[in-house]
Design a protein around this motif. Structure first.
Motif, PDB file in Angstrom:
ATOM      1  N   UNK A 222      28.368  52.458  92.594  1.00 52.70           N
ATOM      2  CA  UNK A 222      27.394  52.091  93.623  1.00 52.70           C
ATOM      3  C   UNK A 222      26.939  50.643  93.468  1.00 52.70           C
ATOM      4  N   UNK A 224      28.662  48.214  92.975  1.00 53.51           N
ATOM      5  CA  UNK A 224      29.592  47.278  93.627  1.00 53.51           C
ATOM      6  C   UNK A 224      29.556  47.442  95.149  1.00 53.51           C
ATOM      7  N   UNK A 225      28.496  48.110  95.634  1.00 55.35           N
ATOM      8  CA  UNK A 225      28.312  48.253  97.087  1.00 55.35           C
ATOM      9  C   UNK A 225      27.004  47.532  97.457  1.00 55.35           C
ATOM     10  N   UNK A 226      26.709  47.400  98.739  1.00 57.07           N
ATOM     11  CA  UNK A 226      25.492  46.655  99.112  1.00 57.07           C
ATOM     12  C   UNK A 226      24.173  47.372  98.793  1.00 57.07           C
TER      13      UNK A 226
END
Lengths: 382, 317
Positions: A222, A224-226
């Protein structure tokens, strides 16, 4: 600028919504979790409700051995029966009362003596205030609740005495409740169970889910997500709030159907459930961060939850505890949720509810900010 | 900012220390757009730390990492929508199906146009769309992880040990997916300790040992520049050949098939070895004389033992 802010808000809302959908799907696909989340507080209400409903209208078993067997002794037995507080069981006059009590597990036998009628006539014909007709109460001091039964019997006998004297009582008590309506214990109990169930589910929901996702590496992905820390905590809070509302609705429904409870349902209920969720999800996030391992986070949550459950007035009033524990109870956040919910739902005392809401609101704010600050997504600060 | 730089990734003097120990020790390299770059190293060499700094999960102690022209420590949320990451040991929500997992990550990136079915086809999970994550095998989970890394149509894809723990068939299935991405011109950055994987997929390989890059180049370049010896394989040999070769001053090793492998520094040594075996009355049924492969180069450069079964060789004494 405004458009930019609005776009940002829509993106955040989308992310939070995506998390809520995944959490709800995970929840309802885990049938045992659904059962325990919804059924556990209901079972508590049913068990304690049944116990306390019995107590509110309790009819005691009473064994009577009439050794006199005259119209006077029969009148006395009938008068006790008419009080509707006892289910009477006659003991054979020839039986040894002590043996009978032991053999039949009776904790109280009233023995009307052989000379009952004669003593009664003498007493009524004389002006001697010092003499009285005695009635033996054979009781088992080791039996739980026998003192309550004796107390009720004494009250009934006092009433019979008063009636037999033919004079109106000099002093008559007139109980006046501080509440607008008459409430039973179950109506005090249900708000406490709501507060406790929401606390338990929010704290353990946050701790277990987050520790597991952290350990499995889902949170690393997570990272590496916005998604931001704030998105993640708010997702947890809203998800737990949805479940808390559902669970509270089930608890109230069962309470209404089974016990016909009489509780005020107003906006305060939603406010306190929301603050309960905010406080304990925030606390759960902090524990997850501090403890790191799933097992130790769970143990830390246990260590916080159990004292809170028993000392915050969920199961019994705080006033029953020693003074130093009462002082301790007043620093526990759950105490204010309990008191606030009771003020709102039982007493309809909005000022008291507001006061409690301010306390728990302040706690929720501190814990939420702290949780947001120290929660991490991934290996290091996100 | 060098937004139009030919490099997708630029790493300058990157260092990461934990309690005084350097996990990554002053490394520098660049990765061109469209290039497949592999960090190759044994366990604990610092591969994951390096990739996690580059893909924004961790922060460096010192040095600078630029991704698509942006500094990773300052522009994390500008970089994230343009990269895809398969972290080491990828995991997802147990009770969520393959399709729902992709929909979830697509929503996180606010990608309305993600072609979920197309992604499912790329990783060949069409018949598993309704299967919950917990019921997928290790290989299928990894393939789902790769699809998740592609939901935002990233310019750079990071894959940290994408095939570790998979059986050979599942590993090949993942390689097929990665070859497909390579064909599409995606920049791929992968870490691995499988030579075959690096040799098959990578344009550039960097060999890492104890946080430092010890060699870098294409697999062919690495072999060429380090192939200063020959490898002789003797098949179905007599039992006394091993001792015979050792007595000649060489260091023979048995491979997993019972054949003998000998490293020889000079061409003359081959003739000397064969003559000695013949003179000793021993025999063998097969002979292979070749240059070293990437694995043997790796072993030479790192002095390390590779994971068992990585390319059929078990020992590396």
């Amino acid at each position: 600028m405004n458009l930019h802010i609005m776009n940002g808000a829509i993106i955040r809302a989308n992310i939070i919504w995506a998390n809520i959908i995944v959490s709800i799907k995970s929840f309802y696909r885990e049938k045992t979790v659904v059962f325990f989340r919804l059924a556990f507080p209901v079972i508590l209400i049913l068990v304690f409700g049944t116990i306390f409903m019995e107590r509110d209208n309790e009819i005691f078993e009473l064994s009577i051995q009439d050794l006199n067997r005259t119209p006077s002794s029969e009148k006395l037995v009938e008068a006790i029966r008419l009080s509707k507080r006892f289910k009477m069981t006659p003991v054979p006059p020839a039986a040894d009362a002590k043996q009978y009590a032991k053999a039949n597990k009776r904790n109280l036998i009233v023995i009307i003596p052989k000379d009952f009628e004669m003593s009664l006539m003498q007493k009524m014909g004389s002006n001697d205030f010092d003499t009285a007709v005695s009635l033996t109460q054979l009781y088992d001091p080791g039996s739980f609740g026998v003192t309550t039964k004796i107390g009720v019997l004494d009250m009934v006998l006092a009433g019979i005495n008063q009636e037999m004297s033919g004079k109106p009582p000099l002093i008559v008590p007139e109980p006046v409740s501080v509440l607008k309506k008459k409430y039973r214990f179950i109506e005090f109990f249900v708000p406490g169970v709501i507060a406790m169930a929401v606390m338990t589910a929010s704290l353990f929901g946050a701790v277990n889910v987050n520790a597991e996702l952290l350990q499995k590496g889902v949170i690393r992905k997570l990272c590496t997500t916005p998604i931001t820390r704030m998105d993640w905590i708010l997702s947890n809070v809203f998800y737990q709030f949805i479940l808390a509302v559902l669970s509270t609705a089930v608890m109230l429904l069962v309470s209404y159907i089974v016990f016909n409870v009489n509780l005020e349902i107003n906006a305060w209920l939603v406010v306190f459930v929301a603050l309960d969720v905010f406080s304990f999800v925030g606390l759960g996030m902090i524990l997850t961060r501090v403890a790191k391992e799933a097992e130790s986070a769970s143990a830390a949550a246990d260590a916080l939850m159990f004292p809170m459950m028993f000392l915050s007035g969920t199961f019994f009033p705080v006033e029953m505890m020693p003074e130093f524990l009462q002082k301790f109870a007043r620093v526990l956040p759950l105490y204010y949720v309990n008191e606030g919910l009771r003020a709102a739902m039982v007493a309809a005392d909005h000022m008291a509810a507001l006061k409690c809401a301010l306390f728990i609101g302040a706690f929720a704010a501190v814990v939420f900010v702290l949780g947001t600050m120290i929660t991490t997504l991934g290996g290091e600060t996100a | 900012m060098t937004l139009n730089s030919e490099y997708a990734i630029e790493v300058h003097n990157l260092t990461k220390r934990y309690k005084g120990l350097s996990a990554v020790d002053n490394i520098s390299f660049t990765v061109k757009r469209g290039e497949v770059f592999a960090l190759l190293g044994p366990n604990g060499a610092g591969k994951t730390t390096t990739v996690e700094i580059i893909d924004t999960i961790r922060k460096p102690t010192s040095g600078k990492v630029t991704l698509l022209g942006m500094d990773v420590t300052r522009k994390k949320y500008n970089i994230i929508p343009r990269i895809g990451v398969l972290p080491q040991g990828f995991s997802s929500f147990d009770r969520i199906t393959v399709k729902e997992t992709l929909q979830y990550y697509s929503r996180l990136f606010c990608c309305r146009k993600t072609d979920i079915d197309g992604l499912i086809a790329i990783v060949n999970l069409k018949d598993k769309v309704k299967v919950q994550y917990k019921n997928l095998s290790g290989g299928l989970k990894q393939r789902l992880g790769i699809a998740v890394a592609l939901v935002n149509d990233p310019e750079i894809v990071f894959l940290d040990e994408p095939t570790t723990g998979l059986d050979p068939r599942a590993r090949r299935a993942v390689w097929d997916v990665l070859l497909g991405l390579k064909k599409k011109g995606k920049t791929l950055f992968l870490t691995t300790h499988y030579m075959e994987e690096a040799e098959l997929l990578a344009d550039t390989v960097a060999i890492v040992k104890r946080g430092k890059i010890t060699a870098m180049g294409s697999p062919g370049e690495l072999i060429e520049s380090n192939a200063d010896y020959l490898v002789v394989m003797l098949k179905s040999v007599d039992e006394n050949v091993f001792d015979m070769v050792r007595k000649m001053g060489f260091a023979p090793v048995y491979d997993s098939h019972g054949d003998i492998r000998v490293r020889l520094d000079r061409t003359d040594d081959v003739r000397r070895l064969l003559n000695a075996i013949e003179a000793g009355g021993a025999s063998f049924t097969g002979l292979d004389v070749r240059k070293p492969n990437l694995e043997e180069v790796f072993l030479k450069l790192t002095d390390e033992t590779l994971v068992e079964g990585s390319a059929g060789i078990k020992e590396a004494q």
